[in-house]
Design a protein around this motif. Structure first.
Motif, PDB file in Angstrom:
ATOM      1  N   LEU A 135       0.827  -1.211   0.000  1.00 24.01           N
ATOM      2  CA  LEU A 135       0.000   0.000   0.000  1.00 24.01           C
ATOM      3  C   LEU A 135       0.862   1.262   0.000  1.00 24.01           C
ATOM      4  N   VAL A 136       1.946   1.241   0.775  1.00 23.95           N
ATOM      5  CA  VAL A 136       2.836   2.401   0.839  1.00 23.95           C
ATOM      6  C   VAL A 136       3.463   2.663  -0.527  1.00 23.95           C
ATOM      7  N   LEU A 137       3.966   1.614  -1.168  1.00 23.75           N
ATOM      8  CA  LEU A 137       4.597   1.766  -2.485  1.00 23.75           C
ATOM      9  C   LEU A 137       3.576   2.191  -3.540  1.00 23.75           C
ATOM     10  N   THR A 138       2.367   1.662  -3.451  1.00 23.53           N
ATOM     11  CA  THR A 138       1.319   2.042  -4.404  1.00 23.53           C
ATOM     12  C   THR A 138       0.921   3.497  -4.203  1.00 23.53           C
ATOM     13  N   ALA A 139       0.859   3.925  -2.942  1.00 25.39           N
ATOM     14  CA  ALA A 139       0.545   5.330  -2.658  1.00 25.39           C
ATOM     15  C   ALA A 139       1.612   6.246  -3.241  1.00 25.39           C
ATOM     16  N   LEU A 140       2.871   5.848  -3.098  1.00 26.98           N
ATOM     17  CA  LEU A 140       3.971   6.644  -3.641  1.00 26.98           C
ATOM     18  C   LEU A 140       3.900   6.692  -5.161  1.00 26.98           C
ATOM     19  N   TYR A 141       3.585   5.568  -5.787  1.00 22.64           N
ATOM     20  CA  TYR A 141       3.441   5.555  -7.243  1.00 22.64           C
ATOM     21  C   TYR A 141       2.249   6.399  -7.689  1.00 22.64           C
ATOM     22  N   SER A 142       1.189   6.370  -6.905  1.00 18.16           N
ATOM     23  CA  SER A 142      -0.018   7.123  -7.248  1.00 18.16           C
ATOM     24  C   SER A 142       0.251   8.613  -7.354  1.00 18.16           C
ATOM     25  N   VAL A 143       1.147   9.136  -6.495  1.00 19.72           N
ATOM     26  CA  VAL A 143       1.445  10.578  -6.499  1.00 19.72           C
ATOM     27  C   VAL A 143       2.781  10.883  -7.161  1.00 19.72           C
ATOM     28  N   SER A 144       3.409   9.879  -7.763  1.00 19.18           N
ATOM     29  CA  SER A 144       4.711  10.068  -8.390  1.00 19.18           C
ATOM     30  C   SER A 144       4.639  11.121  -9.493  1.00 19.18           C
ATOM     31  N   PHE A 145       5.452  12.151  -9.364  1.00 18.32           N
ATOM     32  CA  PHE A 145       5.503  13.196 -10.384  1.00 18.32           C
ATOM     33  C   PHE A 145       5.851  12.607 -11.744  1.00 18.32           C
ATOM     34  N   TYR A 146       6.791  11.669 -11.764  1.00 20.02           N
ATOM     35  CA  TYR A 146       7.218  11.034 -13.010  1.00 20.02           C
ATOM     36  C   TYR A 146       6.051  10.297 -13.670  1.00 20.02           C
ATOM     37  N   ALA A 147       5.330   9.485 -12.879  1.00 19.03           N
ATOM     38  CA  ALA A 147       4.218   8.713 -13.422  1.00 19.03           C
ATOM     39  C   ALA A 147       3.084   9.622 -13.888  1.00 19.03           C
ATOM     40  N   ILE A 148       2.811  10.672 -13.127  1.00 19.30           N
ATOM     41  CA  ILE A 148       1.732  11.601 -13.482  1.00 19.30           C
ATOM     42  C   ILE A 148       2.081  12.358 -14.755  1.00 19.30           C
ATOM     43  N   GLU A 149       3.310  12.813 -14.843  1.00 21.44           N
ATOM     44  CA  GLU A 149       3.745  13.590 -16.010  1.00 21.44           C
ATOM     45  C   GLU A 149       3.541  12.809 -17.303  1.00 21.44           C
ATOM     46  N   TYR A 150       3.862  11.509 -17.280  1.00 22.46           N
ATOM     47  CA  TYR A 150       3.758  10.701 -18.486  1.00 22.46           C
ATOM     48  C   TYR A 150       2.404  10.004 -18.620  1.00 22.46           C
ATOM     49  N   SER A 151       1.419  10.499 -17.906  1.00 21.13           N
ATOM     50  CA  SER A 151       0.039  10.044 -18.081  1.00 21.13           C
ATOM     51  C   SER A 151      -0.839  11.147 -18.654  1.00 21.13           C
ATOM     52  N   ARG A 152      -0.274  12.359 -18.820  1.00 21.49           N
ATOM     53  CA  ARG A 152      -1.098  13.530 -19.111  1.00 21.49           C
ATOM     54  C   ARG A 152      -0.902  14.092 -20.525  1.00 21.49           C
ATOM     55  N   PHE A 153      -0.376  13.304 -21.437  1.00 24.39           N
ATOM     56  CA  PHE A 153      -0.300  13.732 -22.827  1.00 24.39           C
ATOM     57  C   PHE A 153      -0.136  12.500 -23.709  1.00 24.39           C
ATOM     58  N   ALA A 154      -0.270  12.687 -25.002  1.00 23.20           N
ATOM     59  CA  ALA A 154      -0.218  11.573 -25.939  1.00 23.20           C
ATOM     60  C   ALA A 154       1.209  11.351 -26.426  1.00 23.20           C
ATOM     61  N   TRP A 155       1.737  10.165 -26.151  1.00 26.99           N
ATOM     62  CA  TRP A 155       3.071   9.790 -26.624  1.00 26.99           C
ATOM     63  C   TRP A 155       3.125   8.272 -26.637  1.00 26.99           C
ATOM     64  N   ASN A 156       3.777   7.701 -27.637  1.00 25.64           N
ATOM     65  CA  ASN A 156       3.726   6.249 -27.805  1.00 25.64           C
ATOM     66  C   ASN A 156       4.318   5.487 -26.622  1.00 25.64           C
ATOM     67  N   SER A 157       5.184   6.124 -25.826  1.00 21.91           N
ATOM     68  CA  SER A 157       5.810   5.427 -24.700  1.00 21.91           C
ATOM     69  C   SER A 157       5.011   5.509 -23.400  1.00 21.91           C
ATOM     70  N   ASN A 158       3.987   6.345 -23.357  1.00 22.88           N
ATOM     71  CA  ASN A 158       3.303   6.591 -22.084  1.00 22.88           C
ATOM     72  C   ASN A 158       2.551   5.381 -21.548  1.00 22.88           C
ATOM     73  N   ALA A 159       2.168   4.459 -22.418  1.00 26.70           N
ATOM     74  CA  ALA A 159       1.428   3.275 -21.971  1.00 26.70           C
ATOM     75  C   ALA A 159       2.359   2.161 -21.497  1.00 26.70           C
ATOM     76  N   ILE A 160       3.662   2.376 -21.597  1.00 31.80           N
ATOM     77  CA  ILE A 160       4.624   1.322 -21.258  1.00 31.80           C
ATOM     78  C   ILE A 160       4.462   0.798 -19.831  1.00 31.80           C
ATOM     79  N   PRO A 161       4.320   1.638 -18.795  1.00 31.29           N
ATOM     80  CA  PRO A 161       4.201   1.087 -17.430  1.00 31.29           C
ATOM     81  C   PRO A 161       3.096   0.049 -17.280  1.00 31.29           C
ATOM     82  N   PHE A 162       1.932   0.315 -17.862  1.00 32.21           N
ATOM     83  CA  PHE A 162       0.824  -0.641 -17.730  1.00 32.21           C
ATOM     84  C   PHE A 162       1.178  -1.978 -18.366  1.00 32.21           C
ATOM     85  N   PHE A 163       1.741  -1.948 -19.569  1.00 36.74           N
ATOM     86  CA  PHE A 163       1.998  -3.205 -20.276  1.00 36.74           C
ATOM     87  C   PHE A 163       3.220  -3.935 -19.720  1.00 36.74           C
TER      88      PHE A 163
END
Length: 551
Positions: A135-163
């Protein structure tokens, strides 16, 4: 009815409530002003025009996807360059068909995968860590600036974490349950592999390597599992049908480019030892940046400078104490994190937990080998390390587990304080980014503008057009001209870009605008010999309307 609802709510555990809260925060930070603050660059306009042509019926669905930079005749050229698979375009086409033709609709798939990665991240980590650490690690990922930044625009690499997570979870299930693994995980693994190799050349190499090693291991240990492996591979091939058809029609022209001398020579020409140390340095810096948003968004190669007794002056001449502290943190976290990973693999008794650790270790090794020739120049930007995002979180989890097991509750306060600091640094970075985008998403240094800004710029140009349909934009930041031209085109205007380095004399006809830096109250009377009629600011950018009257 009320009684049933109350009983249901009472049946939900605190962990489920915590996960729900974490997910809600993560969703909010990813969708907040999503459309207005959408980053728009040449790539997004190029992709949008391709999707529009497919939707309108001008062209069929593409067989190939985005091209690999630096693999063509010139940098960032699509001519004779290696192209990825078309899945990124397919996601966008489907999204536009559902939500309508707009730039935000093009980015909805990346937003969706960015959100879905949060619960999948929890599910994956739960395979090894306790519920509390997960839960702690998931909470940190949830607010991660890096993860948020690459979820907020269209780019072919942005879906990489999910896959990546989907592939690792699927492989973990196959390793854990072997031939008894439900067929669903073979399907999921095939989807992850088939899509992942189309998102970036780096994941193309890592995913194929992962699939080859894990499949070979499974077949040696459990020959009965061959049907599930075959299904996984067939699904991945089916999802790459576009590329396969294109290759058959062109005599494998695209594949030949990938193995051409042009691509083989992309890597650094540095000596092998320096390549290894640079790779270590960049991955260590990326680990800390992804966890804390601390540092820059690219590898400074400063650790290698210190190691080789040739430090970069800009990193060491000023604030030496902070610099030394920064690299001490990098060294301790990554070095001892990997030591803990190896230590846990050697000591772990549970086969299920060991499968998890072995998968992570295999991924770390393959990532290191793939990035070894690439860690130089623009490839040191941490956007190229998105395929390794989860590694730093797992290293942190191993640290937490070690301290808790070794010292029981004595280090609980220290761990809690450290996690609080990590969450705080990420939220501060997110807040800073949002403040910039709220005032203006424009950045003079990177020629990036938000969709809201570009829409406002386009309105300023068209409102001051005096019925002229032909407009010229001159300046160092002319890459903004393409997004502006796209929106202006929908109003019947044509915006032409003239880079400052190519400017000689004013165009013979048409209105002239100049993109420059916002210099506060310092308003020039003329630019390039032409008088300034009016201007408007967007953050660091200032757009001038020029008069043809010479001064």
């Amino acid at each position: 009815m009320y009684h049933k609802i109350r009983l249901y709510l009472q049946s939900i555990s605190w962990r489920e409530w915590a996960l729900f809260f974490i997910l809600a925060i993560g969703i909010f930070l990813r969708i907040y002003h999503f459309s207005d603050w959408l980053s728009v660059l040449d790539d997004q306009i190029r992709d949008n025009q391709l999707v529009e042509d497919v939707i309108s019926g001008k062209t069929g669905w593409p067989l190939l996807g985005p091209f690999m930079s630096y693999s063509g005749a010139s940098a960032h050229s699509a001519n004779h360059a290696f192209h990825l698979g078309p899945m990124h375009y397919y996601f966008q086409i489907i999204s536009v068909k559902i939500f309508g033709d707009s730039l935000p609709a093009m980015a909805y798939p990346d937003l969706l995968f960015g959100i879905l990665a949060i619960p999948l991240f929890y599910y994956f980590l739960k395979k090894y860590f306790s519920a509390g650490i997960t839960l702690v690690l998931t909470a940190l990922y949830s607010v991660s600036f890096y993860a948020i930044e690459y979820s907020r625009f269209a780019w072919n690499s942005n879906a990489i974490p999910f896959f990546i997570l989907l592939l690792l979870v699927s492989f973990n299930e196959l390793l854990e349950k072997k031939e008894k693994t439900p067929w669903l995980w073979s399907v999921a693994g095939g989807i992850a592999l088939g899509v992942g190799i189309q998102l970036h050349v780096i994941t193309l190499a890592i995913f194929i390597g992962m699939a080859a090693v894990v499949s070979a291991y499974l077949l040696v240990k459990n020959p009965q599992i061959w049907k599930k492996i075959v299904l996984l591979i067939l699904i991945s091939i089916l999802l790459n049908a576009g590329q396969i058809i294109s290759e058959m029609h062109t005599g494998f022209a695209n594949t030949k480019i990938l193995f051409s001398p042009k691509v083989e020579n992309i890597g650094s020409t540095a000596p092998p030892f320096q390549k290894i140390v640079t790779d270590i340095d960049c991955q260590a810096e990326a680990n800390l940046y992804m966890l804390s948003s601390f540092g820059n968004d690219s590898c400074g190669n400063s650790f290698i400078g210190i190691f080789l007794k040739n430090p970069r002056k800009e990193h060491l001449s000023a604030k030496k104490l902070e610099t030394e502290l920064f690299f001490t943190l990098i060294t301790i976290f990554s070095l001892f994190g990997y030591v803990l990973l190896v230590r846990r693999i050697l000591k772990e008794k549970s086969a299920k937990r060991k499968n998890f650790l072995n998968l992570v270790a295999l991924y770390v090794i393959l990532s290191f080998l793939v990035m070894l020739p690439l860690c130089y120049g623009s490839f040191t930007q941490f956007r190229y390390f998105i395929s390794m995002f989860f590694i730093s979180f797992i290293l942190l989890g191993l640290f937490m587990e070690y301290l808790i097991n070794k010292f029981s509750k004595n280090y609980f306060f220290m761990i809690a304080l450290f996690i609080f600091l990590l969450i705080s640094t990420n939220l501060l970075s997110v807040a800073h980014s949002f403040r910039i985008q709220q005032g203006s998403g424009t950045d003079i240094g990177y020629t990036i503008a938000t969709l809201g800004d570009i829409t406002s710029m386009t309105k300023y140009i068209t409102d001051n057009s005096q019925n002229h349909k032909n407009v010229f934009i001159i300046g160092a930041q002319t890459p903004l001209a393409k997004p502006i031209n796209y929106l202006a085109g929908k109003r019947g205007f044509r915006v032409n870009e003239i880079p400052l380095r190519k400017y000689t004399t004013p165009p013979l006809a048409g209105l002239i605008f100049y993109i420059g830096e916002n210099s506060g109250n310092n308003i020039p009377a003329s630019i390039l010999g032409m008088s300034v009629e009016s201007y408007k600011n967007w953050g660091a950018i200032r757009l001038y309307k020029l008069s043809r009257s010479r001064i």
